[in-house]
Design a protein around this motif. Sequence first.
Motif, short mmCIF file in Angstrom:
data_model
loop_
_atom_site.label_atom_id
_atom_site.label_comp_id
_atom_site.label_asym_id
_atom_site.label_seq_id
_atom_site.Cartn_x
_atom_site.Cartn_y
_atom_site.Cartn_z
N ARG A 206 0.99 -1.14 0.05
CA ARG A 206 -0.06 -0.06 -0.17
C ARG A 206 0.89 1.29 -0.02
O ARG A 206 1.89 1.38 0.75
CB ARG A 206 -0.97 -0.01 1.21
CG ARG A 206 -1.59 1.28 1.33
CD ARG A 206 -2.75 1.06 2.57
NE ARG A 206 -2.09 0.90 3.82
CZ ARG A 206 -2.05 -0.16 4.67
NH1 ARG A 206 -2.91 -1.07 4.25
NH2 ARG A 206 -1.60 -0.24 5.76
N LEU A 207 0.59 2.37 -0.72
CA LEU A 207 1.23 3.46 -0.88
C LEU A 207 0.07 4.52 -0.43
O LEU A 207 -0.63 4.95 -1.26
CB LEU A 207 1.97 3.64 -2.16
CG LEU A 207 2.48 5.15 -2.36
CD1 LEU A 207 3.88 5.07 -1.51
CD2 LEU A 207 2.96 5.63 -3.65
N ARG A 208 0.28 5.19 0.43
CA ARG A 208 -0.63 6.29 1.10
C ARG A 208 -0.34 7.48 0.07
O ARG A 208 0.81 8.01 0.03
CB ARG A 208 -0.63 6.65 2.41
CG ARG A 208 -0.55 5.39 3.33
CD ARG A 208 -0.42 5.84 4.68
NE ARG A 208 -0.73 4.65 5.94
CZ ARG A 208 -1.69 3.79 6.12
NH1 ARG A 208 -2.90 4.32 5.50
NH2 ARG A 208 -1.55 2.82 6.82
N PRO A 209 -1.32 8.16 -0.49
CA PRO A 209 -1.17 9.54 -1.28
C PRO A 209 -0.92 10.57 -0.56
O PRO A 209 -1.97 11.33 -0.09
CB PRO A 209 -2.32 9.37 -2.18
CG PRO A 209 -3.24 8.76 -1.18
CD PRO A 209 -2.74 7.54 -0.47
N GLU A 210 0.10 10.71 0.24
CA GLU A 210 0.48 11.89 1.06
C GLU A 210 1.71 12.40 1.49
O GLU A 210 2.89 11.44 0.85
CB GLU A 210 0.03 11.48 2.53
CG GLU A 210 0.67 10.14 3.17
CD GLU A 210 0.26 9.61 4.33
OE1 GLU A 210 0.94 8.99 5.20
OE2 GLU A 210 -0.91 10.04 4.71
N ASN A 211 2.26 13.50 1.82
CA ASN A 211 3.50 14.09 1.99
C ASN A 211 4.30 13.95 0.67
O ASN A 211 5.55 13.77 0.47
CB ASN A 211 4.30 13.12 2.91
CG ASN A 211 3.65 13.01 4.24
OD1 ASN A 211 3.03 14.19 4.91
ND2 ASN A 211 3.60 11.92 5.17
N TRP A 212 3.65 14.58 -0.44
CA TRP A 212 4.34 14.78 -1.65
C TRP A 212 5.30 15.85 -1.72
O TRP A 212 4.93 16.97 -1.01
CB TRP A 212 3.49 14.81 -2.80
CG TRP A 212 2.88 13.43 -3.23
CD1 TRP A 212 2.91 12.30 -2.46
CD2 TRP A 212 2.37 13.06 -4.52
NE1 TRP A 212 2.25 11.33 -2.95
CE2 TRP A 212 1.92 11.70 -4.56
CE3 TRP A 212 2.00 13.91 -5.65
CZ2 TRP A 212 1.26 11.17 -5.33
CZ3 TRP A 212 1.13 12.95 -6.70
CH2 TRP A 212 0.93 11.73 -6.59
N LYS A 213 6.26 15.94 -2.14
CA LYS A 213 7.40 17.01 -2.03
C LYS A 213 7.26 17.80 -3.38
O LYS A 213 6.51 17.63 -4.47
CB LYS A 213 8.75 16.78 -2.12
CG LYS A 213 9.32 15.64 -3.25
CD LYS A 213 10.68 15.03 -3.04
CE LYS A 213 10.99 13.90 -4.13
NZ LYS A 213 12.39 13.48 -3.71
N PRO A 214 7.54 19.06 -3.25
CA PRO A 214 7.31 20.05 -4.31
C PRO A 214 8.06 19.57 -5.89
O PRO A 214 9.11 18.85 -5.79
CB PRO A 214 8.43 21.36 -4.20
CG PRO A 214 8.38 21.04 -2.63
CD PRO A 214 8.39 19.88 -2.21
N HIS A 215 7.27 19.61 -6.81
CA HIS A 215 7.57 19.10 -8.25
C HIS A 215 6.90 19.85 -9.18
O HIS A 215 6.09 20.35 -9.04
CB HIS A 215 6.87 17.52 -8.04
CG HIS A 215 5.72 17.36 -7.96
ND1 HIS A 215 5.32 17.28 -6.42
CD2 HIS A 215 4.66 17.12 -8.43
CE1 HIS A 215 3.95 17.11 -6.55
NE2 HIS A 215 3.41 17.03 -7.77
#
Length: 376
Positions: free
Chosen positions: A281-290
Amino acid sequence: MVLQHKKVAVIGAGPVGLTFARLLQQSGVEVHVYERDKNQHTRIKGGTLDIHHDYGQLALEKAGLLDEFYRYSRPTPERSTDQDGTLLEENYPAEGHLYDRPEIDRNDLRTMLLGHLDPGTVVWDSKLTSLEQPQDGTFLLHFENGDTAAADVVVGANGGMSNVRKLVTDAHPEYTGTVVIQGEVLQPDLHCPDFKQLCGQGNMAAIAEQMFVFSQTKANGALNYYISFRRPEQWIRECGLDFTDKKAVSTYLDQLFANWNPAYRQLFSATDEYTLLPMRRLRPENWKPHHNITLIGDAAHVMPPFSGIGVNIGLLDALYLSENLLNEACRSIDAAIQAYEVQMFAYASKAQEDTAEAESSIHSEKRFDEIRREKR
């Protein structure tokens, strides 16, 4: 339109990536899909996909493919059995709701989607090895075959182990505690007739002893099935099973299903191919600036299949990302991507929660006790 005169690269020619490419091409966007498979005839492993009318079918409708999807797909009955081989329940799609959740073979879905893309859209035999983003903002893609390509926008749609993800998030898929052994029987009528009679012509599910068996009938009559059970992560490394050794895996499953009806064990002896699938499982959270890059489908939010929603959520990704990128109100590519990600984080997180709840319930001792009480 923010994509005017821009080149879009989609990594991965699964149903989500291909649907996204179709949605962009309808508006004249230049898009290429890079896929590691050798060609479009490469056989895709896995069971059938149920595309829901209120999820995945929305994307297919926007892509102008719904009527053709109905021709490829089929309403499918679903059975529930117990470990003794007793039929507990059988449901057929009700009249007027036949295509609420029809099943379609993965290869058929790919064939349908490819048939509605411009020639040369998919670049086959192109496994992405690295991705650079120089200061001018143009991405440079490197492939295992030595080729390179340039793009203004990159969309990672290459599954749960995506190598595009590292430019978007430092998160890695986490093991959920469940393993799945996937099997395929090419000629079930001939090699496991008792199990074929048990499962009928559609899907069948059985839950007992904290294990889950789920079988699907493909359009050509072949069976795909999944057996799931809880194991610590070290079991994956230490179990000693060679999943290319069909006899060894069948023997292991025979022992695991010693208390079940012999029809289940007949299924194992008839299996043509096994695959071990640790659930992650990969939670869709804590993405960094892109910048000018994002993820859709399993690359963004891989989840186990226990609520049957994964591909549907991915198709919603394709729909909403394309709508935002084509929306005249979005002033930049980054703004369009950010708007999509806000939407996606909300519905994908809910799907993750539902899936985790289903996974826990299916494999719980409480569920087993409830089934035993019902039988009494």
